[in-house]
Enzyme design. Structure first.
Site, PDB file in Angstrom:
ATOM      1  N   LYS A 109      72.152  44.163 -40.383  1.00 48.46           N
ATOM      2  CA  LYS A 109      71.779  43.062 -41.281  1.00 48.46           C
ATOM      3  C   LYS A 109      70.300  43.203 -41.581  1.00 48.46           C
ATOM      4  CE  LYS A 109      73.831  39.492 -43.173  1.00 48.46           C
ATOM      5  NZ  LYS A 109      75.245  39.467 -43.581  1.00 48.46           N
TER       6      LYS A 109
HETATM    7  P1  NAD Z   1      74.652  32.671 -52.180  1.00 51.73           P
HETATM    8  O1  NAD Z   1      73.182  32.751 -52.068  1.00 51.73           O
HETATM    9  O2  NAD Z   1      75.333  33.301 -53.342  1.00 51.73           O
HETATM   10  O3  NAD Z   1      75.125  31.130 -52.138  1.00 51.73           O
HETATM   11  C1  NAD Z   1      74.753  30.252 -51.130  1.00 51.73           C
HETATM   12  C2  NAD Z   1      75.197  28.850 -51.578  1.00 51.73           C
HETATM   13  O4  NAD Z   1      74.976  27.930 -50.505  1.00 51.73           O
HETATM   14  C3  NAD Z   1      74.412  28.299 -52.776  1.00 51.73           C
HETATM   15  O5  NAD Z   1      75.307  27.569 -53.596  1.00 51.73           O
HETATM   16  C4  NAD Z   1      73.395  27.357 -52.128  1.00 51.73           C
HETATM   17  O6  NAD Z   1      72.964  26.333 -53.005  1.00 51.73           O
HETATM   18  C5  NAD Z   1      74.250  26.804 -51.013  1.00 51.73           C
HETATM   19  N1  NAD Z   1      73.504  26.221 -49.899  1.00 51.73           N
HETATM   20  C6  NAD Z   1      72.425  26.702 -49.244  1.00 51.73           C
HETATM   21  N2  NAD Z   1      72.071  25.866 -48.255  1.00 51.73           N
HETATM   22  C7  NAD Z   1      72.964  24.825 -48.301  1.00 51.73           C
HETATM   23  C8  NAD Z   1      73.140  23.657 -47.553  1.00 51.73           C
HETATM   24  N3  NAD Z   1      72.322  23.339 -46.544  1.00 51.73           N
HETATM   25  N4  NAD Z   1      74.171  22.821 -47.873  1.00 51.73           N
HETATM   26  C9  NAD Z   1      75.022  23.115 -48.885  1.00 51.73           C
HETATM   27  N5  NAD Z   1      74.902  24.229 -49.636  1.00 51.73           N
HETATM   28  C10 NAD Z   1      73.882  25.066 -49.352  1.00 51.73           C
HETATM   29  O7  NAD Z   1      75.225  33.269 -50.772  1.00 51.73           O
HETATM   30  P2  NAD Z   1      76.646  33.882 -50.508  1.00 51.73           P
HETATM   31  O8  NAD Z   1      76.592  35.355 -50.743  1.00 51.73           O
HETATM   32  O9  NAD Z   1      77.678  33.047 -51.184  1.00 51.73           O
HETATM   33  O10 NAD Z   1      76.742  33.710 -48.917  1.00 51.73           O
HETATM   34  C11 NAD Z   1      77.131  32.475 -48.332  1.00 51.73           C
HETATM   35  C12 NAD Z   1      77.488  32.724 -46.869  1.00 51.73           C
HETATM   36  O11 NAD Z   1      78.533  33.701 -46.801  1.00 51.73           O
HETATM   37  C13 NAD Z   1      76.353  33.275 -46.004  1.00 51.73           C
HETATM   38  O12 NAD Z   1      76.490  32.774 -44.688  1.00 51.73           O
HETATM   39  C14 NAD Z   1      76.628  34.776 -45.994  1.00 51.73           C
HETATM   40  O13 NAD Z   1      76.083  35.408 -44.849  1.00 51.73           O
HETATM   41  C15 NAD Z   1      78.133  34.764 -45.952  1.00 51.73           C
HETATM   42  N6  NAD Z   1      78.752  36.017 -46.416  1.00 51.73           N
HETATM   43  C16 NAD Z   1      78.511  36.487 -47.675  1.00 51.73           C
HETATM   44  C17 NAD Z   1      79.152  37.649 -48.097  1.00 51.73           C
HETATM   45  C18 NAD Z   1      79.013  38.170 -49.507  1.00 51.73           C
HETATM   46  O14 NAD Z   1      79.753  39.109 -49.859  1.00 51.73           O
HETATM   47  N7  NAD Z   1      78.149  37.613 -50.330  1.00 51.73           N
HETATM   48  C19 NAD Z   1      80.000  38.342 -47.216  1.00 51.73           C
HETATM   49  C20 NAD Z   1      80.219  37.823 -45.944  1.00 51.73           C
HETATM   50  C21 NAD Z   1      79.589  36.649 -45.562  1.00 51.73           C
END
Ligand code: NAD
Length: 420
Positions: A109
């Site tokens: 990561k």
């Molecule tokens: P992103 O940046 O696209 O979206 C994050 C979202 O969460 C946004 O809508 C933001 O406004 C919202 N957010 C942030 N803090 C918040 C809070 N306190 N309360 C409510 N909403 C909040 O990120 P993403 O890629 O969608 O990733 C989200 C999660 O999924 C993370 O934990 C990431 O590690 C995990 N993840 C992502 C992927 C991927 O392929 N993108 C894969 C596995 C895991």
């Protein structure tokens, strides 16, 4: 270094989970130590010039938990709270995720402590390019392959490909995954994580005998993962009653039209002001009655305080580390929530990243149907293995998933032996 990492609450949480599983597996002390601690912790300073002419130095981290089963794979996060301990925890979880899905990778990561929403595109480009340059001694398509995570996207990956390839003097698309399709990204990668979350949440409802068209879901976070999970569930007939993002939360008991919300977010950058829903307190939203609750934003949001008040049948952990060990205890004691643990629930992302990497190495492109069909087959296999293992050993799903994964890593370490 051990103490420094354990001072971070997210790493402490990942380590507590590991210790519990290692006890269950009766791992000997040598394997415990070798599996638990990261192989490489890399911190670099990233100086860039801002648009106003000032220079600012950012701290970037990359943690390579293991290279035992193959190159390191894992996302790159831009967020103000990023620090080495959090990145190390996320790298450890990636390691178990890759092992659970039987991908030929170790977990990694990365992250830069910055606020991407307060930075211009030029500043973000400079930050990304300089970080990539600083990482060149430590990465490669058969060493460490990054991907998007919170605050980064396919544009970030395109800048990384360009910087790395310019340095190498030839195009090396396999240095990252989650790239634009035109730059040899994979069909299906953008929606892969959310698609997988929706697929598994529906499988869990099937197991519980709940019909999809009578079910409701609440989604915290409407970024890449949360939005695609919501679209996937809506397409299956599930009604999405609550959605939040960093700006607040919205509620519509009759169901939120997720396509209209997507257009609203595209126009305004946030769910705030969406006309076809009312406002709800974001913390209260998590405790409203629903069939599926999907934390898809950040870590440690299901806690010892709110876990007793959850009213969901399925907790689909789309985010990494959304549930604290205290909350886990409450949920396990309650016994009425079907948990799809993060290492399984959001594994669709890294699985399609693996497909993208394979296509890059083969200079070949698969169709979206091929990608999503292969993804569903692999998720179904992992889901079934976790459920059988949990049933056989009377374990919570998280422990079952991590036990299967940690045993795989420990076995390979044993087989390879200790050098020298
Ligand atoms: P992103 O940046 O696209 O979206 C994050 C979202 O969460 C946004 O809508 C933001 O406004 C919202 N957010 C942030 N803090 C918040 C809070 N306190 N309360 C409510 N909403 C909040 O990120 P993403 O890629 O969608 O990733 C989200 C999660 O999924 C993370 O934990 C990431 O590690 C995990 N993840 C992502 C992927 C991927 O392929 N993108 C894969 C596995 C895991």
């Amino acid at each position: 270094m051990r103490e420094e990492l354990l001072r971070n609450p997210v790493f402490a949480m990942a380590a507590t989970q590991f210790d519990g599983v290692a006890d269950f597996l009766e791992l000997n002390d040598e394997l415990r130590e070798r599996c638990k601690w990261p192989k490489r912790l890399i911190t670099v300073t990233v100086p860039i010039r801002h648009d106003d002419g000032s220079t600012k130095v950012y701290f970037g981290h990359r943690v390579q938990h293991h290279l035992t089963r193959g190159p390191v794979k894992g996302g790159l996060r831009y967020h103000p709270n990023v620090d080495l301990g959090e990145v190390a925890a996320l790298a450890m979880w990636m390691n178990w995720k890759c092992a659970l899905m039987d991908l030929p990778y170790g977990g990694g990561k990365g992250g830069i402590a910055c606020d991407p929403r307060a930075m211009s595109m030029t500043e973000l480009e400079h930050l990304t390019r300089r970080f990539t340059m600083e990482m060149i001694p430590f990465i490669g398509e058969d060493i460490d392959v990054m991907a998007p995570d919170m605050g980064t996207n396919e544009q970030t990956m395109a800048w990384m490909v360009d910087t790395y390839s310019t340095h190498a003097g030839r195009l090396i698309p396999g240095i990252v995954t989650g790239k634009p399709l035109t730059l040899q990204g994979s069909a299906g990668r953008t929606q892969a994580t959310g698609h997988g979350v929706a697929f598994l949440a529906c499988r869990a409802l099937n197991k519980l005998g709940v019909t999809l068209t009578s079910a409701t879901a609440i989604v915290q976070g409407f970024g890449n993962v949360g939005s695609h999970a919501a679209y996937g569930l809506s397409n299956s007939g599930v009604k999405i009653t609550g959605i939040s993002d960093v700006s607040g939360a919205i509620w519509n008991a009759k169901g939120i039209d997720t396509r209209k919300l997507r257009d609203h977010v595209a126009a305004h950058g946030t769910i705030k002001g969406f006309p076809e829903a009312e406002l709800i307190d974001p913390a209260e939203m998590l405790c409203q009655p629903c069939d599926i609750l999907i934390p898809a934003a950040t870590d440690m949001v299901i806690t010892g305080d709110n876990a007793p008040h959850l009213k969901c049948k399925v907790l689909a952990e789309a985010a990494n580390g959304p549930t604290t060990p205290e909350a886990d205890e409450v949920i396990n004691r309650r016994g009425d929530i079907f948990v799809i643990p993060d290492v399984l629930c959001n594994a669709g992302g890294v699985t399609v990243s693996y497909f993208e990497w394979v296509q890059n190495l083969q200079r070949f492109q698969w169709t979206e149907r091929e990608v999503l069909t292969k993804l569903e087959t692999m998720l179904e296999n992992a889901f079934t293995r976790v459920l059988h293992f949990a049933e056989r050993h009377k374990l919570p799903h998280r422990m079952a998933a991590q036990a299967l994964a940690i045993k795989t890593v420990a076995d390979v370490k044993s087989q390879r032996g200790l050098f020298p």
